[in-house]
Each structure stands twice: as structure tokens, then as C-alpha cells.
Design a protein around this motif. Structure first.
Motif, mmCIF file in Angstrom:
data_model
loop_
_atom_site.group_PDB
_atom_site.id
_atom_site.type_symbol
_atom_site.label_atom_id
_atom_site.label_comp_id
_atom_site.label_asym_id
_atom_site.label_seq_id
_atom_site.Cartn_x
_atom_site.Cartn_y
_atom_site.Cartn_z
ATOM 1 N N VAL A 1 -53.893 71.314 64.636
ATOM 2 C CA VAL A 1 -52.945 71.527 63.395
ATOM 3 C C VAL A 1 -53.252 70.499 62.478
ATOM 4 N N ALA A 2 -53.111 69.215 62.756
ATOM 5 C CA ALA A 2 -53.194 68.147 61.564
ATOM 6 C C ALA A 2 -54.599 68.612 61.143
ATOM 7 N N GLU A 3 -55.582 68.805 61.632
ATOM 8 C CA GLU A 3 -57.044 69.273 60.976
ATOM 9 C C GLU A 3 -56.761 70.246 59.980
ATOM 10 N N ARG A 4 -56.128 71.371 60.408
ATOM 11 C CA ARG A 4 -56.017 72.555 59.239
ATOM 12 C C ARG A 4 -55.320 71.960 58.049
ATOM 13 N N SER A 5 -54.138 71.126 58.259
ATOM 14 C CA SER A 5 -53.406 70.477 57.075
ATOM 15 C C SER A 5 -54.429 69.762 56.135
ATOM 16 N N GLN A 6 -55.108 68.947 56.823
ATOM 17 C CA GLN A 6 -56.080 68.021 56.111
ATOM 18 C C GLN A 6 -57.060 68.981 55.295
ATOM 19 N N THR A 7 -57.560 70.227 56.061
ATOM 20 C CA THR A 7 -58.532 70.920 55.194
ATOM 21 C C THR A 7 -57.765 71.689 54.121
ATOM 22 N N LYS A 8 -56.459 72.081 54.347
ATOM 23 C CA LYS A 8 -56.064 72.775 53.165
ATOM 24 C C LYS A 8 -55.762 71.863 52.044
ATOM 25 N N TYR A 9 -55.374 70.829 52.175
ATOM 26 C CA TYR A 9 -55.593 69.626 51.226
ATOM 27 C C TYR A 9 -56.632 69.144 50.420
ATOM 28 N N MET A 10 -57.814 69.340 51.302
ATOM 29 C CA MET A 10 -59.253 69.092 50.822
ATOM 30 C C MET A 10 -59.686 70.245 49.696
ATOM 31 N N LYS A 11 -59.434 71.431 50.387
ATOM 32 C CA LYS A 11 -59.633 72.637 49.387
ATOM 33 C C LYS A 11 -58.697 72.441 48.251
ATOM 34 N N PHE A 12 -57.577 72.348 48.167
ATOM 35 C CA PHE A 12 -56.850 72.277 46.953
ATOM 36 C C PHE A 12 -57.430 71.328 46.095
ATOM 37 N N PHE A 13 -57.688 69.938 46.511
ATOM 38 C CA PHE A 13 -58.341 68.648 45.833
ATOM 39 C C PHE A 13 -59.634 69.392 45.328
ATOM 40 N N ILE A 14 -60.421 69.883 46.033
ATOM 41 C CA ILE A 14 -61.760 70.397 45.346
ATOM 42 C C ILE A 14 -61.540 71.382 44.307
ATOM 43 N N TYR A 15 -60.603 72.381 44.652
ATOM 44 C CA TYR A 15 -60.426 73.469 43.342
ATOM 45 C C TYR A 15 -59.904 72.848 42.323
ATOM 46 N N THR A 16 -58.860 72.155 42.562
ATOM 47 C CA THR A 16 -58.443 71.186 41.304
ATOM 48 C C THR A 16 -59.412 70.601 40.494
ATOM 49 N N ILE A 17 -60.122 69.836 41.277
ATOM 50 C CA ILE A 17 -61.298 69.168 40.585
ATOM 51 C C ILE A 17 -62.370 70.170 39.823
ATOM 52 N N LEU A 18 -62.752 71.084 40.631
ATOM 53 C CA LEU A 18 -63.571 72.338 39.933
ATOM 54 C C LEU A 18 -62.705 72.777 38.536
ATOM 55 N N ILE A 19 -61.446 73.148 38.614
ATOM 56 C CA ILE A 19 -60.952 73.602 37.643
ATOM 57 C C ILE A 19 -60.895 72.675 36.284
ATOM 58 N N PHE A 20 -60.795 71.182 36.685
ATOM 59 C CA PHE A 20 -60.765 70.406 35.502
ATOM 60 C C PHE A 20 -61.985 70.239 35.078
ATOM 61 N N LEU A 21 -63.024 70.287 35.688
ATOM 62 C CA LEU A 21 -64.501 69.996 35.227
ATOM 63 C C LEU A 21 -65.053 71.340 34.435
ATOM 64 N N GLY A 22 -64.518 72.352 34.933
ATOM 65 C CA GLY A 22 -64.814 73.864 34.611
ATOM 66 C C GLY A 22 -64.245 73.768 33.153
ATOM 67 N N GLY A 23 -63.076 73.165 32.976
ATOM 68 C CA GLY A 23 -62.324 73.562 31.604
ATOM 69 C C GLY A 23 -62.813 72.470 30.583
ATOM 70 N N TRP A 24 -63.478 71.321 31.098
ATOM 71 C CA TRP A 24 -64.174 70.345 30.328
ATOM 72 C C TRP A 24 -65.510 71.079 29.728
ATOM 73 N N LEU A 25 -66.301 71.709 30.742
ATOM 74 C CA LEU A 25 -67.331 72.205 30.432
ATOM 75 C C LEU A 25 -67.370 73.397 29.459
ATOM 76 N N VAL A 26 -66.335 74.254 29.561
ATOM 77 C CA VAL A 26 -66.066 75.221 28.540
ATOM 78 C C VAL A 26 -65.862 74.763 27.145
ATOM 79 N N GLN A 27 -65.086 73.660 27.324
ATOM 80 C CA GLN A 27 -64.532 72.931 25.860
ATOM 81 C C GLN A 27 -65.859 72.593 25.340
ATOM 82 N N LEU A 28 -66.665 71.661 26.209
ATOM 83 C CA LEU A 28 -67.897 71.284 25.604
ATOM 84 C C LEU A 28 -68.911 72.367 24.893
#
Length: 70
Positions: A1-28
């Protein structure tokens, strides 16, 4: 159960980073190309994030569809 929770947080973290990087790339790219080619104004970072998310919604590729008989 704890492993699933860590996986969810990791996915959320990765998607958040990708959104910020994607926004920066679009702006550039927008601020480099669009004013020069189409005489458009430059955009802010948050406008670029909005464009990035909108394009993701409009042009999302969900993969080939399979029928239930396969």
C-alpha cells in the motif's frame, strides 16, 4: 500500500515538472518565432503554460482503439 502511494506521488511530481518545462519551452519558442514570423506579441510564462495544457487537451493521442472482441 505504501509503495502505491509513493508511485502516485512520483507520477504527480514528474507530471508537474513536465508541465513547467513544457510551458517554458512553449514560451521560449513562441517568443523566438511568432513575433518575427507573424508579428504577434510575446507571451508570459503562464500564458505559455495555458497554451501547453490546451494543446495537450486538444491533441491528446490515446493510442489505437481496440474492440472488446480482440
Amino acid at each position: 500500500v505504501a509503495e502505491r502511494s509513493q508511485t502516485k506521488y512520483m507520477k504527480f511530481f514528474i507530471y508537474t515538472i513536465l508541465i513547467f518545462l513544457g510551458g517554458w519551452l512553449v514560451q521560449l519558442l513562441w517568443n523566438w518565432l511568432m513575433p518575427e514570423i507573424f508579428s504577434l506579441t510575446t507571451i508570459t510564462y503562464w500564458q505559455a503554460v495555458g497554451i501547453y495544457l490546451l494543446c495537450g487537451l486538444l491533441f491528446r493521442y490515446s493510442g489505437p482503439r481496440r474492440s472488446k472482441e480482440d
